[in-house]
Design a protein around this motif. Structure first.
Motif, PDB file in Angstrom:
ATOM      1  N   LEU A 123       0.867  -1.173   0.000  1.00 45.58           N
ATOM      2  CA  LEU A 123       0.000   0.000   0.000  1.00 45.58           C
ATOM      3  C   LEU A 123       0.905   1.224   0.000  1.00 45.58           C
ATOM      4  N   VAL A 124       0.649   2.138  -0.910  1.00 40.57           N
ATOM      5  CA  VAL A 124       1.501   3.321  -1.069  1.00 40.57           C
ATOM      6  C   VAL A 124       0.652   4.579  -0.914  1.00 40.57           C
ATOM      7  N   LYS A 146      -1.724  -0.575  -5.680  1.00 44.39           N
ATOM      8  CA  LYS A 146      -2.458   0.094  -4.595  1.00 44.39           C
ATOM      9  C   LYS A 146      -1.740   1.373  -4.172  1.00 44.39           C
ATOM     10  N   VAL A 147      -1.787   2.357  -5.054  1.00 42.26           N
ATOM     11  CA  VAL A 147      -1.357   3.708  -4.711  1.00 42.26           C
ATOM     12  C   VAL A 147      -2.611   4.512  -4.381  1.00 42.26           C
ATOM     13  N   VAL A 148      -2.596   5.200  -3.234  1.00 47.60           N
ATOM     14  CA  VAL A 148      -3.712   6.066  -2.870  1.00 47.60           C
ATOM     15  C   VAL A 148      -3.219   7.505  -2.864  1.00 47.60           C
ATOM     16  N   LEU A 149      -3.821   8.319  -3.723  1.00 47.96           N
ATOM     17  CA  LEU A 149      -3.500   9.736  -3.764  1.00 47.96           C
ATOM     18  C   LEU A 149      -4.493  10.489  -2.891  1.00 47.96           C
ATOM     19  N   ASP A 150      -4.009  11.072  -1.816  1.00 43.54           N
ATOM     20  CA  ASP A 150      -4.828  11.888  -0.931  1.00 43.54           C
ATOM     21  C   ASP A 150      -4.991  13.260  -1.591  1.00 43.54           C
ATOM     22  N   CYS A 151      -6.201  13.551  -2.051  1.00 42.47           N
ATOM     23  CA  CYS A 151      -6.498  14.788  -2.787  1.00 42.47           C
ATOM     24  C   CYS A 151      -7.074  15.878  -1.889  1.00 42.47           C
ATOM     25  N   TRP A 173      -5.908   4.947  -6.793  1.00 41.43           N
ATOM     26  CA  TRP A 173      -6.985   5.351  -5.899  1.00 41.43           C
ATOM     27  C   TRP A 173      -6.879   6.852  -5.628  1.00 41.43           C
ATOM     28  N   GLN A 174      -8.025   7.513  -5.518  1.00 45.96           N
ATOM     29  CA  GLN A 174      -8.062   8.929  -5.165  1.00 45.96           C
ATOM     30  C   GLN A 174      -8.986   9.106  -3.948  1.00 45.96           C
ATOM     31  N   LEU A 175      -8.526   9.868  -2.989  1.00 45.37           N
ATOM     32  CA  LEU A 175      -9.283  10.108  -1.762  1.00 45.37           C
ATOM     33  C   LEU A 175      -9.639  11.593  -1.679  1.00 45.37           C
TER      34      LEU A 175
END
Length: 328
Positions: A123-124, A146-151, A173-175
């Motif tokens: 998880l990145v 599984k890269v999650v970009l915290d937006c 992924w975008q949050l």
């Protein structure tokens, strides 16, 4: 454990709060009105059918890709739980060198290791504009499943542009947490957008995340806020507010620099800074807090002797500068 965040603390809400990155032009009138009109006497639709459709249309994605969350932090813990489950508690999480503490807290809560190498993680986490520095994220392992970009701060970007193309963002992924941009951080509601299934098999993960979540993660007021977020009138208000924040930011930096503070570059509505001549920043922050002015100590971000300072109104800026001058 003690959680360190900006905003309200044991002393209550600071009169002039530079520690929270909420939009200082807010609250957005249209979003506030819709939120106050929310009917809290009934449950929201447990499947959030209409809200999902609105958010999906807003982002131009299929509705299955929209995952509702009670907050960004709740989603951080939920997707970390999923990775822990999938890796039988043997996974590792990659977090930014300087970043939001809940990325690490969630990994530690599930017994997952922390690594600085994205290629060794399951998880990145990435955030852009980043916190606390408000700049670009690097490096970008966009091929990782599984890269999650915290937006969180993308809607509050005042300069620069995303490091990723639209196609690259569509593959991770975008949050999203609109409450910051709308100046309504007390309303807890967020959502994530899953990557395209053809790229990462994210549809299976999206279903698992739904199964791991509690029923009704977003209450009536959160539904109202997220619905408002998709409205053209609200987006127009956010766009206009950015122009105001740019003017306020330039003024705030000029004032601090005139007092000998060093302000680091930033592309968002906040920046990091430190005082001149090795002044005791901890003592400064305590004295300011006693006067109703709060800054965010960035030690927990891995940046001791710095403060993260959000852009605030000229009235707040003048109070801040007057208090600093009184300390000299």
């Amino acid at each position: 454990m003690t959680r360190i965040h900006g905003g309200t603390d044991a002393l209550g809400a600071a009169h002039f709060d530079f520690s929270s990155n909420s939009n200082a032009c807010g609250p957005c009138p249209a979003a506030l009105a819709l939120t106050l009109q929310a009917d809290a006497s009934v449950y929201p639709d447990a499947n959030y059918t209409v809200l999902r459709a609105k958010l999906a249309a807003f982002h131009g994605v299929d509705a299955w890709r929209v995952i509702l969350a009670s907050s960004a932090s709740e989603f951080i813990f939920r997707i970390t739980a999923m990775v822990a489950k999938q890796t039988l508690l043997q996974g590792k999480v990659s977090v930014p060198t300087h970043g939001y503490g809940d990325y690490t807290h969630a990994a530690q809560a599930w017994g997952l290791g922390i690594t600085a190498h994205p290629d060794k993680a399951q998880l990145v986490w990435a955030c852009e504009p980043s916190s606390p520095l408000g700049g670009a994220h690097a490096p970008w392992p966009v091929a990782h499943p599984k890269v999650v970009l915290d937006c969180a701060y993308e809607p509050l970007r005042l300069s620069g542009k995303s490091s990723l193309s639209a196609a690259q963002r569509d593959s991770i992924w975008q949050l999203w947490t609109p409450n910051k941009a709308l100046g309504l951080t007390g309303v807890r509601a967020a959502y994530a957008i899953a990557p395209k299934n053809s790229i990462t098999g994210a549809k299976t993960d999206a279903l698992e995340l739904e199964q791991l979540g509690a029923s009704w993660p977003v209450g009536a007021h959160g539904v109202a806020l997220l619905t408002a977020w998709t409205e053209p009138e609200v987006q127009a208000w956010v766009s206009t507010s950015l122009q105001t924040l740019k003017v306020w930011k330039a003024r705030q930096i000029d004032l601090l620099q005139s007092l000998g503070w060093t302000c680091l570059p930033s592309e968002s509505n906040f920046f990091c800074a430190y005082p001149q001549n090795q002044m005791d920043l901890t003592a400064i922050l305590l004295r300011l807090r006693e006067q109703g002015i709060k800054l965010r100590d960035t030690t927990s971000f891995g940046m001791p002797n710095h403060a993260r300072i959000s852009v605030q109104t000229p009235l707040a800026q003048d109070a801040f500068v007057t208090a600093l001058k009184d300390m000299q």
